[in-house]
Each structure stands twice: as structure tokens, then as C-alpha cells.
Design an enzyme around this catalytic site. Structure first.
Site, mmCIF file in Angstrom:
data_model
loop_
_atom_site.group_PDB
_atom_site.id
_atom_site.type_symbol
_atom_site.label_atom_id
_atom_site.label_comp_id
_atom_site.label_asym_id
_atom_site.label_seq_id
_atom_site.Cartn_x
_atom_site.Cartn_y
_atom_site.Cartn_z
ATOM 1 N N LYS A 270 0.824 -1.212 0.000
ATOM 2 C CA LYS A 270 0.000 0.000 0.000
ATOM 3 C C LYS A 270 0.861 1.267 0.000
ATOM 4 C CE LYS A 270 -3.905 1.930 2.581
ATOM 5 N NZ LYS A 270 -4.847 1.606 3.662
ATOM 6 N N GLU B 66 -10.957 6.162 4.526
ATOM 7 C CA GLU B 66 -11.075 5.278 5.699
ATOM 8 C C GLU B 66 -11.813 5.949 6.867
ATOM 9 O OE1 GLU B 66 -6.977 4.106 6.100
ATOM 10 O OE2 GLU B 66 -7.070 2.976 4.240
HETATM 11 MG MG MG Z 1 -6.549 0.010 8.741
#
Ligand code: MG
Ligand code: ADP
Length: 585
Positions: A70, A147
Site C-alpha cells: 500500500k 477510511e
Molecule cells: Mg486500517
């Protein structure tokens, strides 16, 4: 019926896949775990491995294993796995493909649509790379969401109106804090800050360092090989996780290595206190970042309606307590912090699919459970000092323990009382049971006694006290710890408390009970503030008489609390208020 849209949290350390369906949020399991390690590798047969298997081979075969891809998303950098080059999107796609399969295996049907989450700070390029990874994996990416937005969606699904949330996300290798504004259906990240290289891995590393030090000091082993280090790192993470729920842990690795032809068995005890000292600098940094994020969007801490805990590392008690102290409010961790981002993505998926979404329900305890001890504040002993062990709103089942100490040399027994309630004075809480541990071993005072509570979803509370040195232990089990006060037993409990405290709880039980309780709470807060203020003043006053008067009144307050003498307490509080006013003016 519309097509199902799954939610995916594509994490640096772990990934998760979830679906919201018929009012229920499901996080899918793979090999009985909801956490899917974000690792990809090629095994010794040349076969592709993903998840746990890839993670397990990482330490031994880094040249054919990839982790933390990531971090490279959106860059042109390629990674090498078993002599072949891959774009970051391709590695992420392998993870996504496996997550898609996990959902399909669990649901027994094909899935082709997903919502995927990314950090709030991801650039367009990084988002685009994530979208491409989804497409390579055979998924139609319906939406990429932030997120913290996902976390807010899980906690606030079903909520109407305006709210400002602070999302504190501490994962394995990254830390982000975001301020999120919710207005009806619109969720927006208004500021975000963090450190891309801070997380649970750093906590593991400090324990690993201690272990290496131990090997040097005890066995003169200077530089153990990679295999040993990887075993130790694993042990360090396990110890860290144990310290989230217990005050001590013992790290044991048998046959760790050989020294002069003899096997070395490592054994080291670590206390939570010591561990917390070591990770404090990391936590300080996160708290500073919280303030930067608030400053960036021009908000003061009191403008935050809720604080949400996200990421596995927020289970560390110190993380939570420091944040709560700093922001003066209780943080929410009821929804599994590893899973809530995937859950939010799934809720977003359901909304896109046109499903109606209700509040997400989780099993939590509505009460705090704890025991009492002799507390000390500025040298003044406080009996019946309440120590919460399982806190209100904790997800259940749960198991927690804390350490207590004997006060006299050769103390033969300790008595443990189990309470339910929130009051700092244990006697104001509801007593659920009592037991003693007799026959403690001889020795000086401060013999360590570990008191552990566990609470299951059926409301069965198990309390156990263990003399750490010998393992001598005693326990009780209380059935219906959660529900027992919802029926007529509540009345008898009230009567009991009323008897105990004279007129103090007289009003409890009438129609304005809730208000009265709140008033009492506020009054108790005010009294505590006053006492704090007096203690601070103690350091500042120059006049000896004033100091003596303050000390005398503080002692009187403490005595009054001890004896449950409300009148004496009230008088002393009033006198102290006057005295402080006099000194300050
Ligand atoms: Mg996370
Ligand atoms: P990410 O979002 O970065 O992929 P996660 O949110 O899954 O990461 O967090 C993983 C980290 O959480 C790891 O460092 C792991 O050791 C840590 N962790 C998991 N459970 C606990 C626990 N009970 N106490 C402390 N740390 C924990």
C-alpha cells in the site's frame, strides 16, 4: 433484488472484506480469521500464496514475499517477487482478488462490485492506482471512500443531523487522525494528519529490542540470525497484544538457539508499566498530530462530538487513556477497531445498492465492573477506591486483568469485592459478590495479586484473584451480571444502597431518578474539581496557615467519604470552597 456490493478495507498490514445485508453487518472469515494479512508471495513450489501463508514465509524468504505494498501505490516503482517485476497495482490486485473469493466462498455466489477504502491523505494518483487494482482483480469499483469516512459511517449509520467526529486510526505501520463532518447524508473529511511510518510495528520493535538486550545480558549472544529475530518479533507482537488486557506477560521461546552446544530457552517477563514507558514517545507524537489536525480545520477539542478509535493498535490501553485525557471525552471502540473500516465500506456499498441502512448493533456491556482497593492521593489514603476492570461500552465477550498489591508484610489474605457501577467511591456502586484468597505466601508488603474479570455475551461475569508469585487463586462466577438489575432486583438494590448511605440516595427511585442521578454526577464532578483545585493550590500557597487549613479540610473530606457521612462531607466541601475563594482573592 439488486446486486450485492462488498466493502473492502485494503490495509497496509491487514485487509478485511465485509457485506451489509438485511440490517446486519458481516465481516467474512478466511481460515477462521476476519483479518487477512496484506502479504503476497511465491512459495517453494513456485505457487502464488496470499494472506497468512505469505506472511508466514516473509521472514524466511523476503526475496519472494511482498508486504506493505500500500505504501507504494500510485508510484512507478516496481517490486520484485521471485525475480519478476510487478507494479504495486498488480500486487494489490492479488490481495483484492483473494478477498473477492473469500466473500464468494462465504456467500455461495459470485460478486463483482466493491467499495474500497483509502487513507484520507491519498492523492488522486494513489486513488486511481487503487481503482485499477480493483479492476485488475475483476471487481467493478463502485466508489473509493476515505477510511475515516467509512469509520464514521459504521458508528453513525442511522444517525441524523450534524456531527463532528475525530477518527484516530493507529494500525500496524501507519497513523492517521482525521476530523470528519457529517451533515445528513454527507460525510466529509475536513482535515487529516498523521505519520506514514508509525504504528504497532514500532511497539513490537521496542519489545524486540528488550529481548535482544536480554539475550546479550543473560547469554552473551550479540547478533542472532534472521530466523531467531523473526521468531522474537513474532513473540514481541504476541506479548504486546497480551499486555492490552493484562498487567504482565511472560515471553517464552524454547530452543531459541544454541550457545556453546547448549540450547537457549528464552524467558523474560514484561510488565505493562515498563512497556508503556517505552511506547510513550510514539503516543506523544500521535497526540500532537491530533492537535495539528484540529488546528488545521480551525476547531477546538470541545467542538468534537465523538472520538472514534480505529486500527488494531488502538486496543492498547495507554493509547486510549492518553487520548481520552487529552480530549476530555470517552473514545468509542465498541465496534471492532480492525473491522470498522471494512464495515463502513460495506455500508456505503449497501447505500449504493439502494438498501436501507440501520444503526449497526454490537454486543457491549452497559455497565462498568470493578473492584475496590486502598487508593492513595498525595499521601492521603482513600479506602473503597473504585478500580474499574471492565469498562462500560466494552465489546463482549471480554477478559481483562489488573495488578493490586498487599499492604502489610506477611499479609495472609486479600478480600475481593466485585462491583458494578461508575462511582469513584466503590460503596456507591452495586456490590455483586465477594470472596477472599487465603494462605498467601510470606514475604514483604506489595505482594502482587492479579485480579481478572471476564464477561461473556450472556452476562456471566467471572472474577478471579491470583497471587502472582505462587499461582494461588480463587474465583467466583456471577450469573446475569448485566441483566440482573433490570427487573425488581433493582428495587432491592436501591433499598440496600439507601440503607448504606442514609439520605444520600433518598431521591433515587422517584420519577426524576435519571435527572437526580445526573445531578449527583455533576455534583460529584464539581466536588472532585474542587478537591483537585485545592491540591494544586497546596503547591502554590506561601502561607503555612493556609496550607494547614487546606490539608485539614482535605483530610476531613476523605474521612467523610470513608464513613459515608454526607453532612460532614458537605460542610467540609463548603468550608473548602470558601477557603479557596479567600486565598484566591
Ligand atoms: Mg486500517
Ligand atoms: P492496518 O490498518 O495498518 O493494516 P490494523 O488496523 O489491522 O493495521 O492494525 C494492525 C496492528 O494492530 C498490528 O500492529 C497489531 O499487532 C496491532 N494489534 C492487534 N490487536 C492488538 C491488541 N489487542 N493490542 C495492541 N495491538 C494490537
Amino acid at each position: 433484488m439488486s446486486e450485492k456490493i462488498i466493502g473492502i478495507d485494503l490495509g497496509t498490514t491487514n485487509s478485511e472484506v465485509a457485506l451489509y445485508q438485511d440490517g446486519e453487518l458481516k465481516v467474512f472469515e478466511d481460515q477462521s480469521s476476519k483479518l487477512f494479512p496484506s502479504y503476497v508471495g511465491i512459495d517453494d513450489q513456485g505457487e502464488l500464496v496470499v494472506g497468512t501463508q505469505a506472511r508466514n514465509q516473509y521472514a524466511a524468504y523476503p526475496e519472494r514475499s511482498i508486504k506493505s505494498i500500500k505504501r507504494k501505490m500510485g508510484s512507478d516503482e516496481q517490486v520484485i517477487m521471485a525475480d519478476k517485476e510487478y507494479h504495486p497495482q498488480e500486487i494489490s490486485a492479488i490481495i483484492l482478488r483473494r478477498l473477492k473469493e473469500i466473500a464468494e466462498e462465504n456467500l455461495g455466489q459470485e460478486i463483482s462490485k466493491a467499495v474500497i477504502t483509502v487513507p484520507a491523505y491519498f492523492s488522486d494518483r494513489q486513488r486511481q492506482a487503487t481503482r485499477e487494482a480493483g479492476e485488475i482483480a475483476g471487481l467493478e469499483v463502485m466508489k473509493i471512500i476515505n477510511e475515516p469516512t467509512a469509520a464514521a459511517l459504521v458508528y453513525e449509520s442511522g444517525h441524523k443531523g450534524e456531527k463532528q467526529l475525530l477518527v484516530y486510526d493507529l494500525g500496524g505501520g501507519t497513523f492517521d487522525v482525521s476530523v470528519v463532518r457529517m451533515e445528513e447524508a454527507v460525510v466529509e473529511v475536513i482535515s487529516s494528519h498523521g505519520n506514514n511510518h508509525l504504528g504497532g510495528d514500532d511497539f513490537d520493535a521496542v519489545i524486540l529490542e528488550l529481548l535482544l538486550e536480554h539475550l546479550r545480558d543473560e547469554y552473551e549472544i550479540e547478533e542472532p540470525d534472521q530466523r531467531v529475530i523473526s521468531r522474537l518479533r513474532h513473540a514481541a507482537e504476541k506479548a504486546k497484544i497480551e499486555l492490552s488486557s493484562q498487567p504482565f506477560t511472560t515471553i517464552e521461546e524454547e530452543y531459541l538457539l544454541e550457545k556453546d552446544g547448549n540450547p537457549v530457552h528464552l524467558r523474560m517477563e514484561l510488565s505493562r508499566d515498563r512497556y508503556e514507558e517505552l511506547i510513550t514517545p510514539f503516543i506523544d507524537e500521535t497526540i500532537e498530530a491530533v492537535h495539528t489536525a484540529l488546528r488545521d480545520c480551525g476547531l477546538v477539542a470541545t467542538a468534537i462530538d465523538e472520538v472514534l478509535l480505529v486500527g488494531g493498535s488502538t486496543r492498547t490501553p495507554l493509547v486510549r487513556s492518553r487520548l481520552e485525557q487529552d480530549l476530555h471525552q470517552v473514545a468509542h471502540g465498541e465496534i471492532d477497531p480492525d473491522l470498522c473500516v471494512a464495515g463502513g465500506a460495506a455500508i456505503q456499498g449497501a447505500i449504493l445498492a439502494g438498501d436501507s441502512v440501520e444503526a449497526v448493533l454490537v454486543d457491549i456491556t452497559p455497565y462498568t465492573f470493578g473492584t475496590d482497593t486502598l487508593g492513595m492521593e498525595d499521601g492521603i489514603p482513600i479506602p473503597y477506591f473504585y478500580v474499574p476492570i471492565i469498562k462500560k461500552n466494552s465489546p463482549i465477550p471480554i477478559k481483562k486483568s489488573e495488578v493490586f498489591y498487599t499492604i502489610r508484610p506477611n499479609q495472609e489474605s486479600v478480600q475481593v469485592t466485585v462491583f458494578q457501577g461508575e462511582e469513584p467511591d466503590a460503596r456507591e456502586n452495586i456490590e455483586l459478590g465477594q470472596f477472599s484468597v487465603n494462605g498467601l505466601s510470606e514475604g514483604p508488603a506489595n505482594n502482587e495479586i492479579i485480579i481478572g474479570f471476564s464477561l461473556d455475551v450472556n452476562g456471566i461475569l467471572h472474577a478471579e484473584a491470583t497471587e502472582k508469585r505462587t499461582g494461588l487463586s480463587k474465583s467466583i462466577t456471577i450469573d446475569n451480571a448485566i441483566t440482573r438489575f433490570e427487573d425488581d432486583e433493582l428495587d432491592s438494590a436501591r433499598e440496600r444502597i439507601k440503607d448504606l448511605f442514609g439520605d444520600r440516595t433518598e431521591q433515587v427511585g422517584d420519577a426524576e431518578e435519571a435527572d437526580d442521578n445526573a445531578d449527583q454526577g455533576r455534583k460529584a464532578d464539581k466536588d472532585n474539581d474542587l478537591i483537585d483545585k485545592a491540591k494544586n493550590l497546596l503547591e502554590a500557597v506561601t502561607d503555612d496557615d493556609d496550607r494547614e487549613d487546606i490539608v485539614a479540610l482535605l483530610e476531613e473530606i476523605s474521612d467523610a467519604r470513608k464513613n459515608g457521612d454526607k453532612e460532614q462531607f458537605q460542610t467540609a466541601v463548603e468550608e473548602l470552597t470558601e477557603l479557596i475563594f479567600y486565598i484566591e482573592n
